[in-house]
Design a protein around this motif. Structure first.
Motif, mmCIF file in Angstrom:
data_model
loop_
_atom_site.group_PDB
_atom_site.id
_atom_site.type_symbol
_atom_site.label_atom_id
_atom_site.label_comp_id
_atom_site.label_asym_id
_atom_site.label_seq_id
_atom_site.Cartn_x
_atom_site.Cartn_y
_atom_site.Cartn_z
ATOM 1 N N UNK A 81 0.859 -1.267 0.023
ATOM 2 C CA UNK A 81 0.188 -0.009 0.003
ATOM 3 C C UNK A 81 0.567 0.853 -0.228
ATOM 4 N N UNK A 82 0.382 2.380 -0.300
ATOM 5 C CA UNK A 82 1.490 3.414 -0.668
ATOM 6 C C UNK A 82 0.393 4.716 -0.006
ATOM 7 N N UNK A 108 1.027 7.879 -8.924
ATOM 8 C CA UNK A 108 0.886 6.146 -8.987
ATOM 9 C C UNK A 108 1.727 5.626 -10.732
ATOM 10 N N UNK A 109 1.722 6.803 -11.216
ATOM 11 C CA UNK A 109 2.014 6.183 -12.827
ATOM 12 C C UNK A 109 3.469 6.137 -12.641
ATOM 13 N N UNK A 110 4.479 7.319 -12.161
ATOM 14 C CA UNK A 110 5.791 6.287 -12.104
ATOM 15 C C UNK A 110 6.310 5.222 -11.952
ATOM 16 N N UNK A 117 -0.272 -2.427 -6.205
ATOM 17 C CA UNK A 117 -0.421 -1.341 -5.453
ATOM 18 C C UNK A 117 -1.761 -1.921 -4.816
ATOM 19 N N UNK A 118 -2.262 -2.586 -3.775
ATOM 20 C CA UNK A 118 -3.254 -3.148 -3.088
ATOM 21 C C UNK A 118 -4.079 -1.301 -2.812
ATOM 22 N N UNK A 175 -4.138 -6.962 -10.286
ATOM 23 C CA UNK A 175 -3.215 -7.112 -10.783
ATOM 24 C C UNK A 175 -2.151 -5.966 -10.950
ATOM 25 N N UNK A 176 -1.585 -6.297 -11.697
ATOM 26 C CA UNK A 176 -0.305 -5.119 -12.057
ATOM 27 C C UNK A 176 -0.812 -3.752 -12.566
ATOM 28 N N UNK A 177 0.315 -2.425 -11.844
ATOM 29 C CA UNK A 177 -0.061 -1.681 -11.906
ATOM 30 C C UNK A 177 -1.239 -1.529 -11.346
ATOM 31 N N UNK A 178 -2.144 -1.846 -10.527
ATOM 32 C CA UNK A 178 -3.694 -1.187 -10.704
ATOM 33 C C UNK A 178 -3.443 -1.083 -9.281
#
Ligand SMILES: Cc1cc2nc3c(=O)[nH]c(=O)nc-3n(C[C@H](O)[C@H](O)[C@H](O)COP(=O)(O)O)c2cc1C
Length: 181
Positions: A81-82, A108-110, A117-118, A175-178
């Motif tokens: 988590x971020x 989030x895009x970088x 990310x959960x 899923x990756x990147x979500x």
């Protein structure tokens, strides 16, 4: 359940939020640690990671960027988590919501592509008058900007409790990147 709450903070408000999150999680989970991103050699001993950074100039602090780069492969194997801490609630009212959403998307895009990310939250932090030049300070005030401590501890507690509840139940697929809420 070993959980790392790691933070990158320039003036201390993000560190205080991270410590608060760790203390609150520790009430229901064992093995919660709060550490500066600089002091983390490996994340392989943790089951889950929460990473927080102050925002400077629309970016993660360099120490947080380096943390993600250094630990990318290990972070990709565990729930992460971020949160970011900025000045959205200090801005003139018409800019607060939209500005925060745009900034959250940019932040989030970088992140590394394979990091799923959960959850990713933006919190307002502490914004002081002496963080601006006097000319900008006057302009900021005239256009409806405010200075102060804008940390919303109720929202921070609610997010912390969501994470703790997810960690107490079996993992759900991501899923990756979500990026979730
Ligand atoms: C040089 C500087 C640049 C900043 N840039 C941004 C920014 O681009 N977006 C934002 O939302 N907040 C920005 N802020 C506000 C900080 O992120 C906010 O004050 C935060 O609480 C600082 O966290 P810290 O006390 O952990 O350093 C900036 C603050 C400083 C001092």
């Amino acid at each position: 359940m070993a959980v790392l709450v790691a933070y990158a903070s320039a003036m201390g408000s993000t560190q205080e939020i991270a410590q608060h999150i760790a203390d609150r999680m520790a009430a229901s989970l064992e093995g919660v640690e709060c550490r500066s991103v600089d002091g983390v050699e490996s994340v392989s001993g943790y089951d889950a990671v929460v990473v927080g950074s102050a925002i400077h100039n629309q970016s993660w602090l360099p120490a947080a960027d380096q943390f993600f780069a250094r630990h990318a492969s290990e972070l990709a194997k565990r729930p992460v988590w971020a949160f970011n801490v900025g000045m959205a609630d200090a801005l003139p009212k018409p800019f607060r919501k939209k500005g925060a959403a745009l900034q959250q998307a940019r932040l989030a895009g970088v992140l590394p592509q394979d990091l799923a990310l959960r959850g990713h939250r933006m919190f307002s932090g502490v914004y002081k008058a002496d963080q601006m030049s006097s000319a900008l300070r006057t302009l900021f005030r005239l256009t409806g900007g405010r200075f102060g401590d804008f940390r919303d501890w109720t929202a921070i507690d609610a997010w912390t409790d969501e994470i703790a509840a997810q960690l107490a139940t079996p993992a759900s697929p991501t899923s990756p990147g979500s990026a979730a809420a």
